[in-house]
Design a protein around this motif. Structure first.
Motif, PDB file in Angstrom:
ATOM      1  N   PRO A  22       4.677  -7.426   3.834  1.00 33.32           N
ATOM      2  CA  PRO A  22       3.716  -8.531   3.862  1.00 33.32           C
ATOM      3  C   PRO A  22       2.443  -8.145   3.124  1.00 33.32           C
ATOM      4  O   PRO A  22       2.098  -6.964   3.037  1.00 33.32           O
ATOM      5  CB  PRO A  22       3.447  -8.731   5.353  1.00 33.32           C
ATOM      6  N   THR A  23       1.787  -9.120   2.572  1.00 32.28           N
ATOM      7  CA  THR A  23       0.521  -8.868   1.881  1.00 32.28           C
ATOM      8  C   THR A  23      -0.615  -8.810   2.896  1.00 32.28           C
ATOM      9  O   THR A  23      -0.740  -9.681   3.757  1.00 32.28           O
ATOM     10  CB  THR A  23       0.218  -9.967   0.853  1.00 32.28           C
ATOM     11  N   GLN A  81       4.815  -1.370   7.407  1.00 32.56           N
ATOM     12  CA  GLN A  81       5.146  -0.535   6.250  1.00 32.56           C
ATOM     13  C   GLN A  81       6.633  -0.581   5.914  1.00 32.56           C
ATOM     14  O   GLN A  81       7.023  -0.436   4.754  1.00 32.56           O
ATOM     15  CB  GLN A  81       4.729   0.916   6.517  1.00 32.56           C
ATOM     16  N   ASN A  82       7.463  -0.767   6.931  1.00 34.25           N
ATOM     17  CA  ASN A  82       8.905  -0.704   6.726  1.00 34.25           C
ATOM     18  C   ASN A  82       9.541  -2.071   6.518  1.00 34.25           C
ATOM     19  O   ASN A  82      10.769  -2.161   6.378  1.00 34.25           O
ATOM     20  CB  ASN A  82       9.564  -0.001   7.916  1.00 34.25           C
ATOM     21  N   PRO A 106      -3.896   1.524  14.201  1.00 31.49           N
ATOM     22  CA  PRO A 106      -3.020   2.214  13.237  1.00 31.49           C
ATOM     23  C   PRO A 106      -1.541   1.936  13.492  1.00 31.49           C
ATOM     24  O   PRO A 106      -0.775   1.682  12.550  1.00 31.49           O
ATOM     25  CB  PRO A 106      -3.363   3.696  13.444  1.00 31.49           C
ATOM     26  N   THR A 107      -1.121   1.997  14.762  1.00 28.06           N
ATOM     27  CA  THR A 107       0.280   1.724  15.093  1.00 28.06           C
ATOM     28  C   THR A 107       0.640   0.279  14.769  1.00 28.06           C
ATOM     29  O   THR A 107       1.733  -0.016  14.255  1.00 28.06           O
ATOM     30  CB  THR A 107       0.536   2.011  16.579  1.00 28.06           C
ATOM     31  N   VAL A 118      -3.158   1.491   4.991  1.00 25.11           N
ATOM     32  CA  VAL A 118      -3.385   0.318   4.146  1.00 25.11           C
ATOM     33  C   VAL A 118      -2.852   0.564   2.741  1.00 25.11           C
ATOM     34  O   VAL A 118      -2.285  -0.339   2.108  1.00 25.11           O
ATOM     35  CB  VAL A 118      -4.887  -0.038   4.119  1.00 25.11           C
ATOM     36  N   ALA A 119      -2.983   1.798   2.265  1.00 22.30           N
ATOM     37  CA  ALA A 119      -2.522   2.128   0.913  1.00 22.30           C
ATOM     38  C   ALA A 119      -1.013   1.962   0.767  1.00 22.30           C
ATOM     39  O   ALA A 119      -0.509   1.735  -0.341  1.00 22.30           O
ATOM     40  CB  ALA A 119      -2.926   3.556   0.559  1.00 22.30           C
ATOM     41  N   ALA A 120      -0.290   2.055   1.891  1.00 25.27           N
ATOM     42  CA  ALA A 120       1.163   1.926   1.841  1.00 25.27           C
ATOM     43  C   ALA A 120       1.624   0.482   1.947  1.00 25.27           C
ATOM     44  O   ALA A 120       2.821   0.211   1.885  1.00 25.27           O
ATOM     45  CB  ALA A 120       1.785   2.744   2.973  1.00 25.27           C
TER      46      ALA A 120
END
Length: 375
Positions: free
Chosen positions: A111-112, A105-106, A98-99, A128-130
């Motif tokens: 990135p895709t 995210q930022n 997760p980390t 993942v949604a973010a």
């Protein structure tokens, strides 16, 4: 064999395979250098997080050490050992995932994240949604890239087939003392395990007498007494790569362990079909051409034996009469799955001769196929 052994002394070329997938994606879609390929593993399936080495990195995430699990199952593979064992850049635990993903995210632009559809655990879904994601390309990219094999994969396949060869020979030697299909299945599995292959590539078929006519016969528990022949379709798995070997052998059945005249005629016809297909097999050949050739040989042979009596070979072929005797496809790709990916099967094909082909179109150089006609 020495070359094969030397190849297998090295690491499984995971980075090369990831680069192959990236190249495929780039041929179909504009892929930026900061994109991420994300694959979640499942039990008994390879665990991979696939990126290219430069500028991509390949990171493997494995379960964290559990003291309770160590008590029951012993010490698992640890991240430092995984880096030494596998062709990867880094190894972290799944608790760090997760980390690891959150850091993207930022980024601007984000990135895709390329992933398989619905292949994300609930714990990661919000992260993942973010991100910017694409779930339309990766699955097909992997399927297509698995069609062609490199030298390491071919060495694995050869090793799996060598183990299966020894097991088939052990079964043939055990036939005189066998009383039941399951006796021979047990011999096959025992031989594979003794050679280090603890898993079968698929559920083996040990069909005696009329049971051999059931294409995916599963029972393997019938008595052999009074039956002429047995079909053995079985193969070992080695390091996640499959083998697939089918042979038919005579039983006692009053024939003393030799084929009777009718059985030998059919055996030799199938061998003729196989050799005719082999003669055409080369990179770039249309798989339908091989399949059709096998049917042509089948029709000619069945006419020669008097099993088919009316009509010319052309008429019988046009009416698809041979499909009643040879209803399945000629073969399939072989790799991490027995029926490996990328064949482009069309089970809705209105032509019943080609409906069950597991490979359609041209066979690319570097692919591994089985050629297994039958009557």
């Amino acid at each position: 064999m020495e070359l094969q052994d030397r190849i297998l002394e090295g690491k499984y070329p995971a980075k090369d395979h990831c680069a192959k997938v990236v190249a495929y994606l780039r041929s179909k879609h504009r892929v930026s250098s900061d994109s991420i390929l994300y694959l979640e593993g499942q039990k008994s399936i390879l665990l991979e997080d696939s990126d290219e080495a430069q500028p991509f990195r390949l990171t493997l995430f494995i379960p964290p050490l559990s003291p309770d699990s160590v008590i029951w199952s012993g010490l698992p593979l640890l991240p430092p050992d995984a880096v030494k064992k596998y062709d990867i850049d880094a190894c972290l635990t799944t608790s760090e995932l997760p980390t690891h993903l959150s850091q993207f995210q930022n980024q601007d632009p984000k990135p895709t994240l390329y992933l398989k559809t619905d292949a994300v655990t609930a714990e990661l879904s919000s992260i993942v949604a973010a991100l910017s994601t694409d779930s339309s390309l990766l699955h097909s990219a992997i399927d297509e890239c698995r069609v062609t094999k490199d030298a390491y994969e071919i060495a694995l396949l050869r090793h799996a087939n060598a183990i299966s060869t020894r097991a088939h020979i052990a079964v043939l030697r055990a036939i005189p003392a066998a009383r039941n299909e399951q006796d021979l299945e047990a011999v096959f599995i025992a031989s594979c395990i003794a050679s280090g292959a603890k898993h079968q590539a698929y559920h083996g078929i040990f069909g005696s007498g009329e049971n051999a006519a059931t294409l995916h016969y599963q029972h393997n528990d019938q008595a052999l007494a009074g039956r002429k022949n047995i079909l053995i379709d079985a193969g070992a798995e080695w390091s996640c790569y499959c083998s697939d070997v089918t042979r038919t052998a005579p039983l006692g059945g009053g024939g003393g362990g030799t084929f009777d005249a009718e059985s030998r005629q059919i055996y030799e016809l199938v061998m003729e079909m196989q050799e005719a297909a082999y003669a055409l097999l080369k990179a770039g050949v249309e798989w339908e051409t091989l399949h059709l050739r096998a049917h042509e040989v089948a029709v000619a042979g069945l006419l020669r034996l008097g099993i088919l009596r009316n009509g010319t070979p052309e008429e019988l072929l046009r009416e698809r009469i041979s499909v009643a005797f040879f209803p399945h496809g000629l073969g399939h790709y072989l790799g991490m799955d027995t029926h490996d990916t990328g064949g482009g099967a069309d089970y809705a094909d209105p032509d019943r001769m080609f409906r069950y082909l597991r490979i359609r179109g041209r066979v690319p150089e570097g692919s591994v196929v089985t050629v297994e006609p039958g009557v």
